[in-house]
Design a protein around this motif. Sequence first.
Motif, PDB file in Angstrom:
ATOM      1  N   SER A   1      17.090 -15.612  -7.073  1.00 39.78           N
ATOM      2  CA  SER A   1      16.949 -14.717  -5.935  1.00 39.78           C
ATOM      3  C   SER A   1      15.681 -15.072  -5.179  1.00 39.78           C
ATOM      4  N   GLY A   2      15.555 -14.532  -3.977  1.00 43.76           N
ATOM      5  CA  GLY A   2      14.328 -14.702  -3.220  1.00 43.76           C
ATOM      6  C   GLY A   2      14.409 -15.676  -2.060  1.00 43.76           C
ATOM      7  N   GLY A   3      15.540 -16.344  -1.908  1.00 50.75           N
ATOM      8  CA  GLY A   3      15.678 -17.268  -0.802  1.00 50.75           C
ATOM      9  C   GLY A   3      15.730 -16.543   0.536  1.00 50.75           C
ATOM     10  N   GLY A   4      15.632 -17.319   1.600  1.00 50.93           N
ATOM     11  CA  GLY A   4      15.703 -16.718   2.914  1.00 50.93           C
ATOM     12  C   GLY A   4      15.349 -17.697   4.014  1.00 50.93           C
ATOM     13  N   LEU A   5      15.209 -17.159   5.210  1.00 49.45           N
ATOM     14  CA  LEU A   5      14.859 -17.947   6.396  1.00 49.45           C
ATOM     15  C   LEU A   5      13.392 -17.695   6.723  1.00 49.45           C
ATOM     16  N   VAL A   6      12.612 -18.767   6.756  1.00 49.34           N
ATOM     17  CA  VAL A   6      11.190 -18.666   7.048  1.00 49.34           C
ATOM     18  C   VAL A   6      10.811 -19.754   8.041  1.00 49.34           C
TER      19      VAL A   6
ATOM     20  N   THR B   1      14.001 -27.315   3.269  1.00 47.51           N
ATOM     21  CA  THR B   1      15.272 -26.610   3.433  1.00 47.51           C
ATOM     22  C   THR B   1      16.311 -27.152   2.458  1.00 47.51           C
ATOM     23  N   ALA B   2      16.863 -26.263   1.645  1.00 52.00           N
ATOM     24  CA  ALA B   2      17.831 -26.664   0.627  1.00 52.00           C
ATOM     25  C   ALA B   2      18.302 -25.431  -0.131  1.00 52.00           C
ATOM     26  N   ALA B   3      19.333 -25.627  -0.916  1.00 53.55           N
ATOM     27  CA  ALA B   3      19.702 -24.632  -1.923  1.00 53.55           C
ATOM     28  C   ALA B   3      18.872 -24.926  -3.164  1.00 53.55           C
TER      29      ALA B   3
ATOM     30  N   VAL C   1      17.189 -21.657   0.827  1.00 58.35           N
ATOM     31  CA  VAL C   1      15.909 -21.583   1.536  1.00 58.35           C
ATOM     32  C   VAL C   1      16.052 -22.397   2.812  1.00 58.35           C
ATOM     33  N   THR C   2      15.809 -21.762   3.933  1.00 52.92           N
ATOM     34  CA  THR C   2      15.885 -22.437   5.219  1.00 52.92           C
ATOM     35  C   THR C   2      14.546 -22.297   5.934  1.00 52.92           C
ATOM     36  N   VAL C   3      13.965 -23.430   6.282  1.00 56.84           N
ATOM     37  CA  VAL C   3      12.685 -23.441   6.964  1.00 56.84           C
ATOM     38  C   VAL C   3      12.913 -23.905   8.400  1.00 56.84           C
ATOM     39  N   SER C   4      12.487 -23.110   9.346  1.00 57.49           N
ATOM     40  CA  SER C   4      12.671 -23.452  10.751  1.00 57.49           C
ATOM     41  C   SER C   4      11.321 -23.647  11.430  1.00 57.49           C
ATOM     42  N   SER C   5      11.340 -24.361  12.534  1.00 63.03           N
ATOM     43  CA  SER C   5      10.092 -24.630  13.264  1.00 63.03           C
ATOM     44  C   SER C   5       9.799 -23.545  14.276  1.00 63.03           C
TER      45      SER C   5
END
Length: 123
Positions: free
Chosen positions: A7-12, A91-93, A119-123
Amino acid sequence: QVHLVESGGGLVQTGDSLRLSCEASGRTISTYTMGWFRQAPGKDREFVAGITWGGGPAYYADSVRGRFTISRDNAANTVRLQMNSLKLEDTAAYYCAASSVAWSRRRIDYPFWGQGTQVTVSS
């Protein structure tokens, strides 16, 4: 048999921090090496971090060393991955896994896996 749930993933955004958790059930994780792996779209699943059953020292992939920290709480049957200074390429599972092999970075040595958290990392 060890059942693992991440748990704990998300968009950051780049530079942000995120903490992943992995809760185990079925058996205590105290006798297992615990690892985190990740898989980006179109790529193989790769080792990220591991920690032996004694609680340390931890070991990391070069790409995350100094930014990520793995820890374990055997009493709570939980493993965590603190991720700081996140980059687009993070960014990955992310998958939690358990192994009877100390210091392993190889997927084949980990028979028990969670379902993953994105986990998705955006600019």
